[in-house]
Scaffold this motif. Structure first.
Motif, mmCIF file in Angstrom:
data_model
loop_
_atom_site.group_PDB
_atom_site.id
_atom_site.type_symbol
_atom_site.label_atom_id
_atom_site.label_comp_id
_atom_site.label_asym_id
_atom_site.label_seq_id
_atom_site.Cartn_x
_atom_site.Cartn_y
_atom_site.Cartn_z
ATOM 1 N N TYR A 14 0.642 -1.173 0.069
ATOM 2 C CA TYR A 14 0.001 0.107 0.118
ATOM 3 C C TYR A 14 0.935 1.301 0.045
ATOM 4 O O TYR A 14 1.759 1.555 0.882
ATOM 5 C CB TYR A 14 -0.902 -0.093 1.204
ATOM 6 N N ARG A 68 -1.127 -0.928 -4.475
ATOM 7 C CA ARG A 68 -2.196 -0.178 -4.495
ATOM 8 C C ARG A 68 -2.064 1.282 -3.760
ATOM 9 O O ARG A 68 -1.440 1.320 -2.896
ATOM 10 C CB ARG A 68 -3.287 -0.749 -3.577
ATOM 11 N N VAL A 102 -2.968 4.720 -2.486
ATOM 12 C CA VAL A 102 -4.294 5.098 -1.965
ATOM 13 C C VAL A 102 -4.052 6.343 -1.235
ATOM 14 O O VAL A 102 -2.715 7.011 -1.305
ATOM 15 C CB VAL A 102 -4.598 4.312 -0.618
ATOM 16 N N LYS A 156 -5.253 9.708 1.574
ATOM 17 C CA LYS A 156 -5.059 9.979 2.864
ATOM 18 C C LYS A 156 -6.549 10.355 3.748
ATOM 19 O O LYS A 156 -6.421 10.608 4.768
ATOM 20 C CB LYS A 156 -4.398 11.248 3.038
ATOM 21 N N CYS A 193 -10.395 9.367 5.212
ATOM 22 C CA CYS A 193 -11.092 8.621 6.209
ATOM 23 C C CYS A 193 -11.871 7.645 5.408
ATOM 24 O O CYS A 193 -13.208 7.513 5.824
ATOM 25 C CB CYS A 193 -11.602 9.372 7.393
ATOM 26 N N GLU A 194 -11.714 6.855 4.378
ATOM 27 C CA GLU A 194 -12.349 5.856 3.741
ATOM 28 C C GLU A 194 -11.640 4.966 3.085
ATOM 29 O O GLU A 194 -10.585 5.047 2.567
ATOM 30 C CB GLU A 194 -13.125 6.710 2.505
ATOM 31 N N SER A 195 -12.137 3.561 3.300
ATOM 32 C CA SER A 195 -11.303 2.569 2.935
ATOM 33 C C SER A 195 -11.328 2.528 1.281
ATOM 34 O O SER A 195 -10.564 1.813 0.543
ATOM 35 C CB SER A 195 -11.785 1.043 3.538
ATOM 36 N N GLY A 196 -12.364 3.023 0.721
ATOM 37 C CA GLY A 196 -12.321 3.068 -0.705
ATOM 38 C C GLY A 196 -11.662 4.402 -1.512
ATOM 39 O O GLY A 196 -11.676 4.367 -2.560
ATOM 40 N N ASP A 197 -10.741 5.139 -0.534
ATOM 41 C CA ASP A 197 -10.146 6.056 -1.080
ATOM 42 C C ASP A 197 -8.790 5.578 -1.622
ATOM 43 O O ASP A 197 -7.816 5.637 -1.295
ATOM 44 C CB ASP A 197 -9.545 7.017 0.086
ATOM 45 N N ILE A 198 -9.089 5.063 -3.070
ATOM 46 C CA ILE A 198 -8.223 4.598 -3.904
ATOM 47 C C ILE A 198 -7.736 5.306 -5.105
ATOM 48 O O ILE A 198 -8.993 5.763 -5.613
ATOM 49 C CB ILE A 198 -8.564 3.093 -4.188
ATOM 50 N N ARG A 208 -5.886 0.977 -8.384
ATOM 51 C CA ARG A 208 -6.186 -0.116 -7.609
ATOM 52 C C ARG A 208 -5.172 -1.279 -7.639
ATOM 53 O O ARG A 208 -4.867 -1.735 -6.832
ATOM 54 C CB ARG A 208 -7.564 -0.922 -8.187
#
Length: 445
Positions: free
Chosen positions: A328, A365, A367, A369, A371-376, A379
């Motif tokens: 990551y 991956r 990513v 900064k 506050c969302e795990s989908g903040d990609i 991929r």
């Protein structure tokens, strides 16, 4: 560098990328990161390619084509100015986009106004400045626009947005011509025809023609032929009933670009000649004269001309359930500067932009900064094992929709946009500041 990068992108012997003759390390030092970088010469060349190829392709048939830059892809007053210098018109979809285009020196006559829910203020301003065409999207809008035009003692030039039922390319959220969506008036149900009659009969409207948009990231030209047949069939039916053959047909945009090495793009010349041939077949099938056509590329002009620069922060190795691993790589931006990955599951790629690395690539991956795990951002991409805090990372093909969809989630500061050309950089849109954020916030008493 490969075709997913703008034309002037090069990598030096020490591994650093330059664009427009400017080292990205210099750009990062001067303007900070995240940073949107636009290759001016590349963007202008793509605009000129649409202008020239479509003019040549349709000119073989004795037809004219207007190219409208779809400014939702990315707009600043300087970009609007570039488009006019390249002899393109500009398509806008809000009061803000209209004002930016005007500030860029675009003649109102060369502006088209879109939108499925235009406000009275937007319509009034368009009428006051004299935009060249307003694409009406509902019976409500037709009535409101007719009344406003009458109030201002002007005649509003209009096109009717038609939902043809032809859909091509892209995520379902960027599909724009199937029946179950918010845009346009249905050809299948007769609503589009009724709208044409309403515009034709309105005292203060001048019916220029019809408009459609069949999708985004289109690779197949067959859909354009089917769309042209249906649009010209509607034009012919209207002419037969009213004796009026309106002069213009807009076929929209949606030309695909490549975001990754293995993705396909629709070459501009191929699109131009293929669509012209498709229109010729449609004219032969449905009859009638050739109208004046228009198209609306946006992403295909702006997208490949831009990249985003990030600075790497945290690098983390994660063990996966299948026994493998993933690296990551967290950067100093994310979904606040590129919403397309989380919104459309869009694919991007990335590369270290500030140095060489001989380290083996790792499944990575990229990513953000937030506050969302989908903040990609990206991929899946191979990045070297030795990537570390402080490295610059470049993501290509972000010239379209990156800045346009940028936001202040987590009170992030939206990045600056700089253009580069012939070794010189300039700011197109400055970076947000904390002062900008606080200026909108009402402090407690």
């Amino acid at each position: 560098m490969s075709g997913i990068w703008s034309a002037s992108v090069e990598r030096s012997r020490d591994g650093a990328i330059s664009v427009g003759g400017v080292d990205v390390r210099t750009l990062a030092a001067e303007y900070g990161t995240p940073l949107y970088v636009v290759d001016e010469a590349d963007m202008r060349a793509r605009a000129a390619a649409f202008r020239d190829h479509f003019a040549a392709a349709f000119g073989r048939k004795g037809a004219k084509v207007d190219v409208y830059y779809a400014s939702k892809a990315f707009l600043s007053s300087q970009v609007a100015h570039w488009m006019r210098e390249e002899d393109l018109c500009v398509d806008v979809a809000s009061l803000g986009e209209l004002e930016i285009a005007l500030r860029g020196g675009v003649s109102p006559a060369h502006i088209g106004l879109h939108g499925n829910n235009k406000s009275d203020a937007e319509l009034r301003r368009a009428l006051e400045v004299g935009v060249g065409r307003i694409i009406v999207d509902s019976f409500t809008e037709i009535a409101v626009l007719d009344a406003l035009a009458g109030e201002l003692s002007v005649v509003a030039p209009v096109m009717v947005r038609v939902t043809t039922g032809v859909h091509a390319g892209g995520h379902e959220y960027i599909a724009t011509s199937h029946e179950d969506q918010k845009f346009g008036l249905s050809l299948a149900t007769g609503a589009a025809y009724e709208a044409l009659i309403a515009c034709h009969d309105a005292a203060n409207l001048n019916l220029l023609g019809i408009h459609t948009h069949i999708g985004s990231q289109i690779l197949s030209l067959a859909a354009f032929q089917e769309s042209a047949e249906r649009m010209l069939g509607l034009r012919g039916a209207f002419a037969a009933d009213t004796g009026t053959e309106f002069p213009e047909v807009d076929l929209g945009g949606g030309y695909a670009i490549a975001y990754t090495e293995n993705a396909e793009a629709l070459p501009t010349r191929e699109a131009a000649y293929g669509i012209a041939d498709a229109v010729e077949a449609a004219v032969a099938k449905v009859g009638g004269s050739w109208p004046r056509f228009s198209i609306e590329p946006g992403r295909a002009i702006a997208g490949p001309a831009g990249m985003t620069l990030y600075t790497v922060g945290v690098v983390k190795q994660v063990q996966l359930e299948d026994g493998g691993g993933r690296q990551y790589v967290a950067v100093d931006g994310g979904m606040s500067d590129n919403m397309r990955t989380i919104t459309y599951q869009a694919d991007y790629t990335a590369t270290i932009a500030s140095r060489l690395s001989d380290a083996e690539p790792a499944q990575s991956r990229v990513v953000g900064k937030h506050c969302e795990s989908g903040d990609i951002v990206v991929r899946d991409v191979g990045l070297p094992h030795d990537i570390a805090r402080g490295d610059l990372l470049a993501v290509p093909a972000t010239g379209a929709y990156g800045r346009s969809m940028a936001n202040n989630y987590n009170a992030a500061l939206r990045p600056a946009v700089v253009s580069v050309k012939d070794g010189v950089s300039r700011v197109l849109v400055r970076r947000d500041t904390i002062a900008d954020l606080l200026a909108l916030d009402v402090a407690p008493d």
